[in-house]
Structure formats: C-alpha cells, structure tokens
Design a protein around this motif. Structure first.
Motif, PDB file in Angstrom:
ATOM      1  N   GLY A 124       0.830  -1.210   0.000  1.00  0.00           N
ATOM      2  CA  GLY A 124       0.000   0.000   0.000  1.00  0.00           C
ATOM      3  C   GLY A 124       0.859   1.252   0.000  1.00  0.00           C
ATOM      4  N   CYS A 125       0.397   2.248   0.751  1.00  0.00           N
ATOM      5  CA  CYS A 125       1.066   3.548   0.693  1.00  0.00           C
ATOM      6  C   CYS A 125       2.507   3.505   1.195  1.00  0.00           C
ATOM      7  CB  CYS A 125       0.265   4.571   1.487  1.00  0.00           C
ATOM      8  SG  CYS A 125       0.358   6.205   0.722  1.00  0.00           S
ATOM      9  N   SER A 126       2.831   2.556   2.077  1.00  0.00           N
ATOM     10  CA  SER A 126       4.192   2.494   2.616  1.00  0.00           C
ATOM     11  C   SER A 126       5.232   2.202   1.540  1.00  0.00           C
ATOM     12  CB  SER A 126       4.273   1.443   3.727  1.00  0.00           C
ATOM     13  OG  SER A 126       3.458   1.820   4.819  1.00  0.00           O
ATOM     14  N   GLY A 127       4.815   1.585   0.446  1.00  0.00           N
ATOM     15  CA  GLY A 127       5.754   1.315  -0.638  1.00  0.00           C
ATOM     16  C   GLY A 127       5.553   2.191  -1.853  1.00  0.00           C
ATOM     17  N   ARG A 128       4.625   3.173  -1.774  1.00  0.00           N
ATOM     18  CA  ARG A 128       4.306   3.996  -2.948  1.00  0.00           C
ATOM     19  C   ARG A 128       4.559   5.481  -2.726  1.00  0.00           C
ATOM     20  NH1 ARG A 128      -0.518   1.085  -5.984  1.00  0.00           N
ATOM     21  NH2 ARG A 128      -0.544  -0.910  -4.887  1.00  0.00           N
ATOM     22  N   ASN A 129       4.825   5.899  -1.505  1.00  0.00           N
ATOM     23  CA  ASN A 129       4.915   7.327  -1.194  1.00  0.00           C
ATOM     24  C   ASN A 129       6.228   7.930  -1.692  1.00  0.00           C
ATOM     25  OD1 ASN A 129       6.910   7.553   1.321  1.00  0.00           O
ATOM     26  ND2 ASN A 129       5.665   5.714   1.590  1.00  0.00           N
ATOM     27  N   GLY A 130       6.395   9.238  -1.456  1.00  0.00           N
ATOM     28  CA  GLY A 130       7.572   9.940  -1.960  1.00  0.00           C
ATOM     29  C   GLY A 130       8.824   9.782  -1.121  1.00  0.00           C
ATOM     30  N   GLY A 131       8.688   9.184   0.071  1.00  0.00           N
ATOM     31  CA  GLY A 131       9.857   8.967   0.920  1.00  0.00           C
ATOM     32  C   GLY A 131      10.274  10.175   1.736  1.00  0.00           C
ATOM     33  N   PHE A 132       9.339  11.103   1.993  1.00  0.00           N
ATOM     34  CA  PHE A 132       9.639  12.313   2.776  1.00  0.00           C
ATOM     35  C   PHE A 132       9.414  12.021   4.267  1.00  0.00           C
ATOM     36  CE2 PHE A 132       9.080  16.018  -0.381  1.00  0.00           C
ATOM     37  CZ  PHE A 132       9.226  15.214  -1.510  1.00  0.00           C
TER      38      PHE A 132
END
Length: 450
Positions: A81-89
């Motif tokens: 989910g979002c933990s592997g898709r976000n921008g890494g900020f």
C-alpha cells in the motif's frame, strides 16, 4: 506495466490476494519477497491487519517493548500500500492542520505537545533504521516548503517566526534570491522555509526493513492473506483468511488509505481514500542538473491548494508527485502522468523535454476533521486502529505503530493528545465524497491559477 485491476477502497470489497507491487521506481530496486500466506487454524495474542509502517512498527514495538508477539496479516505484499508507494519524505507532521490552527483549536500547550510528538516520530524512524541497520538510501538535504507565488511569502515568514519563537524549531526562512542561488532555479520559487532535520528514504526498502526487524523480534508477518471476515467468538476475535483462521485476543487495524469502505464496523465510513500520483524521470544530465540548480538531496513541497511535492533522487532522477484521479479505475490514465510532467516543467523549465521513466499511484487516507486518530475502537478494549494521516504519514505512521503497541499493552503513560481522545468521525453522505472531491479539485485548480 502491470495490467492488474487497480484496487479502489470505495468500490472493491478487498485489495485482492498476493498482488504484485505497482510498476514503481521503488519496486524496481528491490527483490520480491516470497509470499508467506496464513494457513490452518492459528492463535495469536495480537492480530495486526496491514504490513505497512503502522502495522510493522506496532508489531516490533509490541515484541521489543512489551514482550507481546503479534501476527501481521497483509492481503498482498509487505509495503504494497502507501508504505511502498509514497515519496519517501520523513517530515515533521501529519494531517492538514497548521500549528496556528492547532493553537486556535486546542490551545498553545496542546499544540506544543503535538509538535513534540511529530519530532519524536522522525526520531522513531531514525531509531528503527539504526536498530535494523536498514539500507534505505537515506539522504539529508532537508525539506523546503516553497512559496509558489509572491503572495504566499508573507505567510511562510509568519510560520517561520511562530515555529522558531514558540516551538524552538530550527526552521529558517530563505528569501527568493538565496533560494534561486543555493537550491533550485524556478520561476515558481519566491521564498521558502527550510527544515534541516527532515530527510528522505527509499520507502519500500524502509518497509521491508521494518518487516525484518519485526520478525527478528518474534513477530510473524504473513502475506497474500486478505482478511475476509472478523467475528467475535468466546471472548476472542476470529479472523478468516482464504486458507484458514487466526484467533486473537486483540486486533489492530493498520490499513489506513487501503481500508475498504465496508470492512469492519469500527472503521467503516470514517475515512476518505484519495489518490496521489507520482512520476520519476530519466536521470538528469550534468547540463540539466546545472541548469535546474537542484541541490543534492533536495525535498520540496509548494504552497498550492493542490500541492506538488518533489525531490532529487540519489541517482539524479526527479520524483514529482501530486493529486491523481478521483476513481481507482482511472488511476493509470496517461492524462495524470502528463499533468504531473507539465507541472514539473513549469516548476523547472530547464527540464523541458525530459522523459518519464515511472508513473504510479496510491491511496492516502483523509479524515473529516483533518487530523488522524490512534484509538481504541470498541468498549471491550480489543480493537484498535490508526488512520487518517492525510497524505503525510511516513514518520507519523511509524510513531502511531509505537503508540498503538502501548495502547494494546495497556500502557497508561501515553501523552494526552487529541489524536488519542476520540475515534475518527463518520463522513456524512459518504456516497457523495467523490462528488465533493471533484468540486474541491476544480476549485483548487482555479485558486492555484489566479
């Protein structure tokens, strides 16, 4: 490109089973971990649904700080989910309320306690990285909040003064001339706030590192195991998966933006999943880097109503993100990729003609009142959840996992914060959420263009 169905939490009953990662830049850099499905009839002290930052941090903190072994279930992959898709900020905050709004809502003392919690969230991420020796491509260029128009400068200066004077934050205001000279060459950069303690990571590598940490501490992480039903049974909670059952004393729901609309009464209708989309470019040439003036490790977000966020990656690609489609079935439509590319070249004209190498989308969880919750969801004290991070959840999710572990373990030393004092409110007229989002996007684009 994957042609798999794009999961939509408002329309689909579950996110599938054992689905591959999206065709993202992050997924291209990791070796897939074999699925480890739940099978047979098992027992656990605590069942956690969702193998993202929240669930994995919760599992690790339960094992390490409370000697409680948990079982984490995920329908698909670790960090799918979002933990592997976000921008890494890794940022100082979550939700959509500014500190001045928090002061108006809850008073200065509470706002200061929230600030301390946010900063501790960043420390929690750093601590987990160090304890797990997680190789997640950390970069320390700080974070810039950039005034995209001249009229936004005064507001940023006021924020800097408030944060510095009231919260002793080491933020500094950077005027336009210095910003252009030292950080980036952009016609849409009229001044900025620089937060030196924020850093960037490879988010999927971080999630996989959290999973290894949790397993080393004694937790079990089971993937390819969607929870198809939750029932109470003789004082326990019985979770049904395609291959068996898991009986637990307590349950943590850590699915955030990926929580289906009708999943479990404690969370149904309490959040609004909104798509965020990201492009990653081909690597910049030395000439493009020089012409754009980008500083190594730069992370930035602008002051638009519909914000764009971007960063220079370690291999000199640009990651650029913003709001995506309204419905999941349109998530991968080329128009959203083109819109982000146009916004990127408007922001950094020196990159005109640059090619997109990756494009993907993911769901963020928006709460009705603009701040998340970490709460007990039932009278029996068996069900807990954290949700509603509003799209800036990397550090807060890691911290929320720690706080959930304390709640589950009956730790009474939790800070007295609004996040922990009430459940998420229900969205009224839930069926009209997307019509409202469509109107908000159109109004936001109009305001941003004026």
């Amino acid at each position: 490109m994957h042609t798999q169905h794009f999961y939509d939490p408002l329309r689909d009953k579950d996110p599938g089973q054992g689905q591959a990662y999206p065709n993202s830049y992050w997924a291209s850099q990791v070796e897939p971990v074999p699925l480890h499905p739940q099978g047979g009839d098992q027992n656990t002290d605590v069942a956690i649904i969702g193998a993202g930052y929240t669930g994995l941090s919760c599992a690790w903190h339960l094992a390490k700080q409370h000697d409680i072994k948990a079982t984490v279930l995920d329908a698909n992959q670790i960090g799918w989910g979002c933990s592997g898709r976000n921008g890494g900020f890794v940022l100082n905050g979550t939700g959509r309320l500014s500190f001045s709004q928090m002061e108006q809502k809850w008073g200065e003392r509470t706002a200061k306690a929230i600030y301390a919690e946010y900063r501790q969230g960043i420390d929690t991420v750093q601590s987990l990285i160090e304890q797990g020796n997680i190789a997640c491509d950390q970069s320390h260029g700080g974070y810039l909040k950039i005034a995209h128009k001249a009229h936004a400068v005064e507001q940023l200066q006021q924020q800097a003064e408030l944060l510095s004077a009231r919260y002793q934050d080491p933020v500094r205001f950077i005027p336009a001339q210095q910003l252009q000279a030292e950080f980036l060459h952009s016609p849409q950069a009229h001044g900025a706030l620089h937060f030196p303690y924020s850093f960037a990571v490879q988010p999927l590598k971080l999630a996989l590192g959290y999973a290894r940490l949790a397993e080393q501490a004694g937790a079990q992480v089971l993937t390819g195991s969607p929870v198809q039903g939750i029932a109470r049974d003789n004082g326990k909670l019985l979770l049904t998966t395609p291959n068996g059952t898991l009986r637990a004393n307590k349950l943590v729901i850590a699915t955030n933006g990926y929580t289906a609309n009708r999943f479990f009464t404690a969370v149904d209708g309490r959040h609004f999943p909104v798509l965020s989309s990201i492009i990653v470019t081909e690597p910049l040439s030395d000439a493009q880097l020089a012409a754009s003036g980008l500083k190594s490790g730069l992370m930035a977000m602008d002051t638009r109503t519909l914000k764009y966020y971007y960063r220079l990656l370690p291999d000199n690609r640009i990651l650029f993100g913003g709001r995506g489609a309204i419905q999941g079935k349109h998530a991968n439509h080329p128009v959203y990729q083109a819109r982000l590319l146009n916004a990127l070249t408007d922001t950094l004209p020196a990159l005109s003609g640059i090619k997109v190498a990756y494009f993907w989308s993911g769901w963020v969880s928006v709460s009705l009142d603009d701040y998340p919750r970490i709460c007990q969801a039932d009278d029996q004290g068996q069900v807990f959840y954290a949700m509603g991070y509003c799209g800036s959840g990397l550090s807060f999710a890691s911290q929320a996992g720690k706080r959930l572990a304390q709640r589950v373990a009956g730790d009474t030393s939790l800070p007295d914060l609004p996040f922990m004092q009430s459940p998420l409110p229900h969205f009224p007229l839930a069926a009209c959420r997307r019509l409202g989002l469509w109107a908000f996007y159109h109004l936001g684009r109009l305001r941003d263009s004026i």
